[in-house]
Design a protein around this motif. Structure first.
Motif, mmCIF file in Angstrom:
data_model
loop_
_atom_site.group_PDB
_atom_site.id
_atom_site.type_symbol
_atom_site.label_atom_id
_atom_site.label_comp_id
_atom_site.label_asym_id
_atom_site.label_seq_id
_atom_site.Cartn_x
_atom_site.Cartn_y
_atom_site.Cartn_z
ATOM 1 N N GLU A 30 85.821 56.562 128.946
ATOM 2 C CA GLU A 30 86.732 57.376 128.474
ATOM 3 C C GLU A 30 86.943 57.262 127.171
ATOM 4 O O GLU A 30 88.245 58.160 126.425
ATOM 5 N N THR A 31 86.294 55.897 126.364
ATOM 6 C CA THR A 31 86.978 56.347 124.956
ATOM 7 C C THR A 31 87.052 57.590 124.321
ATOM 8 O O THR A 31 87.256 58.374 123.737
ATOM 9 N N GLU A 32 85.054 57.797 124.377
ATOM 10 C CA GLU A 32 84.935 59.532 124.203
ATOM 11 C C GLU A 32 85.771 60.696 124.960
ATOM 12 O O GLU A 32 86.236 61.455 123.991
ATOM 13 N N LYS A 33 86.225 60.839 125.776
ATOM 14 C CA LYS A 33 87.019 61.861 126.290
ATOM 15 C C LYS A 33 87.617 61.641 124.861
ATOM 16 O O LYS A 33 87.952 62.383 124.575
ATOM 17 N N LEU A 34 89.061 61.017 125.011
ATOM 18 C CA LEU A 34 89.894 60.316 124.187
ATOM 19 C C LEU A 34 89.695 61.222 122.796
ATOM 20 O O LEU A 34 90.785 62.241 122.339
ATOM 21 N N ALA A 35 88.638 60.358 122.257
ATOM 22 C CA ALA A 35 88.181 61.088 120.600
ATOM 23 C C ALA A 35 87.971 62.332 120.932
ATOM 24 O O ALA A 35 88.671 63.246 119.811
ATOM 25 N N LEU A 36 87.517 63.587 121.708
ATOM 26 C CA LEU A 36 87.151 64.230 121.655
ATOM 27 C C LEU A 36 88.899 65.366 122.274
ATOM 28 O O LEU A 36 88.731 66.114 121.621
ATOM 29 N N LEU A 37 89.342 64.604 122.779
ATOM 30 C CA LEU A 37 90.751 65.050 122.862
ATOM 31 C C LEU A 37 91.291 64.939 121.205
ATOM 32 O O LEU A 37 92.449 66.153 121.004
ATOM 33 N N GLU A 38 91.413 64.304 121.176
ATOM 34 C CA GLU A 38 92.151 63.634 119.306
ATOM 35 C C GLU A 38 91.991 64.753 118.405
ATOM 36 O O GLU A 38 92.269 65.849 118.227
ATOM 37 N N MET A 39 90.409 64.870 118.719
ATOM 38 C CA MET A 39 89.264 66.439 117.423
ATOM 39 C C MET A 39 89.910 67.562 118.084
ATOM 40 O O MET A 39 89.838 68.685 117.079
ATOM 41 N N GLU A 40 89.696 68.226 118.955
ATOM 42 C CA GLU A 40 91.438 69.037 119.618
ATOM 43 C C GLU A 40 92.184 69.648 119.357
ATOM 44 O O GLU A 40 92.270 70.555 118.564
ATOM 45 N N ILE A 41 92.778 68.720 119.352
ATOM 46 C CA ILE A 41 94.181 68.595 119.183
ATOM 47 C C ILE A 41 94.132 68.961 117.644
ATOM 48 O O ILE A 41 94.986 69.570 116.873
ATOM 49 N N GLU A 42 93.188 68.063 116.903
ATOM 50 C CA GLU A 42 93.357 67.960 115.303
ATOM 51 C C GLU A 42 92.974 70.062 114.617
ATOM 52 O O GLU A 42 93.496 70.520 113.955
ATOM 53 N N ASP A 43 92.004 69.893 115.603
ATOM 54 C CA ASP A 43 91.473 71.572 115.305
ATOM 55 C C ASP A 43 92.625 72.874 115.451
ATOM 56 O O ASP A 43 93.265 72.913 114.722
ATOM 57 N N TYR A 44 93.781 72.234 117.081
ATOM 58 C CA TYR A 44 95.038 73.241 116.820
ATOM 59 C C TYR A 44 95.580 73.046 115.746
ATOM 60 O O TYR A 44 96.299 74.454 116.058
ATOM 61 N N VAL A 45 96.116 71.766 115.521
ATOM 62 C CA VAL A 45 96.979 71.338 114.105
ATOM 63 C C VAL A 45 96.902 72.383 112.966
ATOM 64 O O VAL A 45 97.489 72.894 112.646
ATOM 65 N N ILE A 46 95.541 72.533 112.907
ATOM 66 C CA ILE A 46 94.847 73.005 111.539
ATOM 67 C C ILE A 46 95.692 74.719 111.650
ATOM 68 O O ILE A 46 95.568 75.616 110.802
ATOM 69 N N ILE A 47 94.999 75.368 113.122
ATOM 70 C CA ILE A 47 95.099 76.595 113.338
ATOM 71 C C ILE A 47 96.499 76.594 113.160
ATOM 72 O O ILE A 47 96.978 77.711 112.508
ATOM 73 N N LYS A 48 97.620 75.761 114.013
ATOM 74 C CA LYS A 48 99.177 75.963 113.570
ATOM 75 C C LYS A 48 99.518 76.632 112.073
ATOM 76 O O LYS A 48 99.834 77.035 112.049
ATOM 77 N N ARG A 49 98.850 75.031 111.874
ATOM 78 C CA ARG A 49 99.319 75.511 109.378
ATOM 79 C C ARG A 49 98.888 76.343 109.290
ATOM 80 O O ARG A 49 99.765 77.157 108.703
ATOM 81 N N LYS A 50 97.941 77.090 109.465
ATOM 82 C CA LYS A 50 97.339 78.011 108.475
ATOM 83 C C LYS A 50 98.110 79.665 109.109
ATOM 84 O O LYS A 50 98.465 80.606 108.249
ATOM 85 N N LEU A 51 98.264 79.622 111.261
ATOM 86 C CA LEU A 51 99.115 80.637 111.023
ATOM 87 C C LEU A 51 100.486 80.645 110.948
ATOM 88 O O LEU A 51 100.873 81.679 110.186
ATOM 89 N N ASP A 52 101.269 79.164 110.492
ATOM 90 C CA ASP A 52 102.241 79.415 109.506
ATOM 91 C C ASP A 52 102.016 79.441 108.234
ATOM 92 O O ASP A 52 103.791 80.566 108.064
ATOM 93 N N LEU A 53 101.580 79.437 107.357
ATOM 94 C CA LEU A 53 101.129 79.796 106.246
ATOM 95 C C LEU A 53 101.302 81.469 105.938
ATOM 96 O O LEU A 53 101.553 82.060 105.628
ATOM 97 N N VAL A 54 100.416 82.375 107.100
ATOM 98 C CA VAL A 54 100.675 83.230 107.208
ATOM 99 C C VAL A 54 101.018 84.195 107.600
ATOM 100 O O VAL A 54 101.779 85.166 106.809
ATOM 101 N N TYR A 55 101.921 83.815 108.262
ATOM 102 C CA TYR A 55 103.247 84.737 109.003
ATOM 103 C C TYR A 55 104.275 84.404 108.218
ATOM 104 O O TYR A 55 104.922 85.467 107.846
ATOM 105 N N ASP A 56 104.420 82.935 107.353
ATOM 106 C CA ASP A 56 105.247 83.163 106.674
ATOM 107 C C ASP A 56 104.887 83.570 105.195
ATOM 108 O O ASP A 56 106.453 84.413 104.575
#
Length: 148
Positions: A61-87
């Motif tokens: 379960e810990t491994e599953k949560l760690a992978l989910l945290e990494m996935e969230i981090e990837d989405y956050v980075i993509i969102k920030r990049k898209l925000d910068l490009v859009y602006d």
């Protein structure tokens, strides 16, 4: 020192991946928040058989949560990049992005509503897609694939 101009000639695969991300831009915040909710500890009793009982596969379960945290981090980075490009886009390119990729309208409807010539519309759209692809690192990946 000269500035390297942005290569707007993208492969179909790169263009398709970029447009897919652009169309998900407004939904990324909801995706991130829903995944963060999945990280919340569950306080209810679970009567299902545990994953370790299914076979010899390793499960944690810990491994599953760690992978989910990494996935969230990837989405956050993509969102920030898209925000910068859009602006950083020209206002007309922001309108094209909103109309074409967020609202899902046809190209012809968009350039007619914006009252710009179709050649100008497609040039602006091509530049916009290339900028997003470059920000997300898709162009570098494409160059590496061509070099191999």
């Amino acid at each position: 020192m000269q500035l390297a101009f942005l290569n707007t000639n993208l492969s179909k695969e790169t263009k398709r991946k970029t447009e897919k991300i652009m169309s998900r831009y407004k939904n990324l915040e909801a995706i991130i928040e829903s995944k963060k909710l999945d990280l919340q500890p569950k306080m209810t009793v679970n009567y299902q058989a545990s994953e370790s009982q299914r076979g010899n596969q390793f499960y944690s379960e810990t491994e599953k949560l760690a992978l989910l945290e990494m996935e969230i981090e990837d989405y956050v980075i993509i969102k920030r990049k898209l925000d910068l490009v859009y602006d950083s886009l020209k206002p007309v390119q922001q309108k094209i992005w909103d109309e074409r990729y967020i609202l899902g309208r046809f190209d012809s409807d968009v350039y007619l509503d914006l009252e710009i010539p179709d050649r100008t519309y497609y040039r602006l759209k091509k530049e916009m897609i290339a900028t997003v692809a470059d920000a997300l690192g898709y162009i570098e990946t494409e160059i590496k694939m061509l070099a191999e």
